[in-house]
Scaffold this motif. Structure first.
Motif, mmCIF file in Angstrom:
data_model
loop_
_atom_site.group_PDB
_atom_site.id
_atom_site.type_symbol
_atom_site.label_atom_id
_atom_site.label_comp_id
_atom_site.label_asym_id
_atom_site.label_seq_id
_atom_site.Cartn_x
_atom_site.Cartn_y
_atom_site.Cartn_z
ATOM 1 N N ASP A 74 0.832 -1.203 0.000
ATOM 2 C CA ASP A 74 0.000 0.000 0.000
ATOM 3 C C ASP A 74 0.868 1.255 0.000
ATOM 4 O OD1 ASP A 74 -2.278 -1.577 0.040
ATOM 5 O OD2 ASP A 74 -2.478 -1.474 2.221
ATOM 6 N N TYR A 75 1.955 1.240 0.780
ATOM 7 C CA TYR A 75 2.872 2.380 0.817
ATOM 8 C C TYR A 75 3.510 2.597 -0.555
ATOM 9 C CZ TYR A 75 6.997 5.165 1.753
ATOM 10 O OH TYR A 75 7.977 6.133 1.692
ATOM 11 N N VAL A 76 3.996 1.511 -1.172
ATOM 12 C CA VAL A 76 4.633 1.614 -2.484
ATOM 13 C C VAL A 76 3.636 2.131 -3.518
ATOM 14 C CG1 VAL A 76 5.663 0.269 -4.371
ATOM 15 C CG2 VAL A 76 6.410 -0.111 -2.014
ATOM 16 N N ALA A 77 2.411 1.652 -3.475
ATOM 17 C CA ALA A 77 1.395 2.118 -4.424
ATOM 18 C C ALA A 77 1.133 3.609 -4.259
ATOM 19 C CB ALA A 77 0.099 1.327 -4.229
ATOM 20 N N GLY A 78 1.026 4.056 -3.024
ATOM 21 C CA GLY A 78 0.780 5.477 -2.777
ATOM 22 C C GLY A 78 1.934 6.353 -3.219
ATOM 23 N N GLU A 79 3.159 5.936 -2.907
ATOM 24 C CA GLU A 79 4.337 6.711 -3.302
ATOM 25 C C GLU A 79 4.506 6.726 -4.814
ATOM 26 O OE1 GLU A 79 6.589 8.650 -1.295
ATOM 27 O OE2 GLU A 79 4.776 8.398 -0.095
ATOM 28 N N SER A 80 4.221 5.604 -5.461
ATOM 29 C CA SER A 80 4.318 5.534 -6.918
ATOM 30 C C SER A 80 3.311 6.495 -7.559
ATOM 31 C CB SER A 80 4.048 4.104 -7.404
ATOM 32 O OG SER A 80 4.993 3.223 -6.866
ATOM 33 N N ARG A 81 2.111 6.494 -7.019
ATOM 34 C CA ARG A 81 1.068 7.380 -7.545
ATOM 35 C C ARG A 81 1.474 8.837 -7.360
ATOM 36 N NH1 ARG A 81 -1.910 8.132 -11.350
ATOM 37 N NH2 ARG A 81 -2.323 5.926 -11.280
ATOM 38 N N LYS A 82 2.007 9.179 -6.188
ATOM 39 C CA LYS A 82 2.441 10.560 -5.933
ATOM 40 C C LYS A 82 3.539 10.984 -6.911
ATOM 41 C CE LYS A 82 1.521 10.361 -0.983
ATOM 42 N NZ LYS A 82 2.149 10.254 0.341
ATOM 43 N N LEU A 83 4.484 10.088 -7.176
ATOM 44 C CA LEU A 83 5.565 10.391 -8.116
ATOM 45 C C LEU A 83 5.003 10.642 -9.510
ATOM 46 C CD1 LEU A 83 8.676 10.418 -8.788
ATOM 47 C CD2 LEU A 83 8.342 8.025 -9.452
ATOM 48 N N MET A 84 4.123 9.758 -9.962
ATOM 49 C CA MET A 84 3.530 9.939 -11.291
ATOM 50 C C MET A 84 2.707 11.209 -11.364
ATOM 51 S SD MET A 84 2.584 6.188 -12.887
ATOM 52 C CE MET A 84 0.899 6.401 -12.434
ATOM 53 N N ASP A 85 1.931 11.496 -10.324
ATOM 54 C CA ASP A 85 1.107 12.704 -10.314
ATOM 55 C C ASP A 85 1.967 13.964 -10.338
ATOM 56 O OD1 ASP A 85 -1.165 11.143 -10.229
ATOM 57 O OD2 ASP A 85 -1.563 11.491 -8.100
ATOM 58 N N ARG A 86 2.989 13.987 -9.496
ATOM 59 C CA ARG A 86 3.810 15.183 -9.343
ATOM 60 C C ARG A 86 4.689 15.455 -10.560
ATOM 61 N NH1 ARG A 86 6.727 13.918 -4.866
ATOM 62 N NH2 ARG A 86 8.560 13.462 -6.065
ATOM 63 N N LEU A 87 5.298 14.418 -11.106
ATOM 64 C CA LEU A 87 6.289 14.628 -12.163
ATOM 65 C C LEU A 87 5.790 14.336 -13.573
ATOM 66 C CD1 LEU A 87 9.448 13.107 -10.436
ATOM 67 C CD2 LEU A 87 8.737 15.501 -10.535
ATOM 68 N N PHE A 88 4.732 13.535 -13.701
ATOM 69 C CA PHE A 88 4.319 13.103 -15.032
ATOM 70 C C PHE A 88 2.822 13.259 -15.275
ATOM 71 C CE2 PHE A 88 8.195 10.832 -13.883
ATOM 72 C CZ PHE A 88 9.021 11.214 -14.938
ATOM 73 N N GLY A 89 2.187 14.174 -14.550
ATOM 74 C CA GLY A 89 0.772 14.445 -14.773
ATOM 75 C C GLY A 89 -0.122 13.243 -14.539
ATOM 76 N N GLY A 90 0.329 12.320 -13.695
ATOM 77 C CA GLY A 90 -0.477 11.151 -13.375
ATOM 78 C C GLY A 90 -0.459 10.064 -14.430
ATOM 79 N N ARG A 91 0.442 10.208 -15.387
ATOM 80 C CA ARG A 91 0.488 9.241 -16.495
ATOM 81 C C ARG A 91 1.732 8.365 -16.413
ATOM 82 N NH1 ARG A 91 0.666 11.483 -21.515
ATOM 83 N NH2 ARG A 91 -0.113 9.502 -22.318
ATOM 84 N N LEU A 92 1.553 7.087 -16.715
ATOM 85 C CA LEU A 92 2.642 6.122 -16.667
ATOM 86 C C LEU A 92 3.556 6.216 -17.889
ATOM 87 C CD1 LEU A 92 4.026 3.676 -15.359
ATOM 88 C CD2 LEU A 92 2.370 2.229 -16.542
ATOM 89 N N THR A 93 2.992 6.428 -19.058
ATOM 90 C CA THR A 93 3.779 6.410 -20.286
ATOM 91 C C THR A 93 4.932 7.421 -20.257
ATOM 92 O OG1 THR A 93 1.829 5.663 -21.493
ATOM 93 C CG2 THR A 93 3.650 6.541 -22.806
ATOM 94 N N PRO A 94 4.711 8.679 -19.838
ATOM 95 C CA PRO A 94 5.853 9.598 -19.780
ATOM 96 C C PRO A 94 6.939 9.160 -18.792
ATOM 97 C CG PRO A 94 3.789 10.820 -19.683
ATOM 98 C CD PRO A 94 3.450 9.363 -19.556
ATOM 99 N N LEU A 95 6.539 8.495 -17.706
ATOM 100 C CA LEU A 95 7.525 7.988 -16.753
ATOM 101 C C LEU A 95 8.399 6.928 -17.409
ATOM 102 C CD1 LEU A 95 8.832 7.434 -13.981
ATOM 103 C CD2 LEU A 95 6.867 5.988 -13.447
ATOM 104 N N VAL A 96 7.771 5.961 -18.085
ATOM 105 C CA VAL A 96 8.529 4.905 -18.753
ATOM 106 C C VAL A 96 9.400 5.499 -19.856
ATOM 107 C CG1 VAL A 96 8.339 2.789 -20.137
ATOM 108 C CG2 VAL A 96 6.829 3.139 -18.168
ATOM 109 N N ALA A 97 8.867 6.456 -20.603
ATOM 110 C CA ALA A 97 9.652 7.099 -21.661
ATOM 111 C C ALA A 97 10.862 7.816 -21.072
ATOM 112 C CB ALA A 97 8.771 8.088 -22.435
#
Length: 122
Positions: A74-97
């Motif tokens: 649950d902690y990892v899921a929350g932190e991952s979501r925060k990272l994607m939201d903060r740095l990549f507009g909540g999207r996974l594709t820009p993070l992977v790119a």
């Protein structure tokens, strides 16, 4: 979980996620040696985590045993979501790119991602 966990608190949480309940001394013995923390440092961090309601404790004679109230997944899921939201507009594709552009993805990572995507499509 709304409270942030500092890097130091995270080291304590990793110990408790691995095994719990543990006493403060047992946690101190399991924290990576390179941290060179005293038992008092660990007790301070446990106190902070208690105040944040991220761990709980129970009396065991004259000492306390500590256990996590937050599951690691649950902690990892929350932190991952925060990272994607903060740095990549909540999207996974820009993070992977971004990771791919920085050569942070290995051929093995790509194979695992492809297998995961195949599984998700089914």
């Amino acid at each position: 979980m709304t409270e942030r966990i500092s890097d130091a608190e995270h080291a304590v949480m990793e110990v408790l996620w691995e095994e719990s309940p543990l006493t403060a001394q047992e946690v101190a013995e399991r924290v990576p040696a390179e941290r060179e923390w005293s038992a008092n440092t660990v007790k301070t961090l446990l106190g902070r985590l208690l105040a944040k309601s991220i761990i709980a404790h129970e009396e065991d004679g004259r000492r306390y045993r500590y256990r996590p109230l937050v599951e690691r997944a649950d902690y990892v899921a929350g932190e991952s979501r925060k990272l994607m939201d903060r740095l990549f507009g909540g999207r996974l594709t820009p993070l992977v790119a971004h990771l791919a552009e920085r050569d942070a993805i290995t051929d093995e990572d790509i194979a695992e991602i492809e297998a995961l995507l195949k599984e998700l499509k089914q």
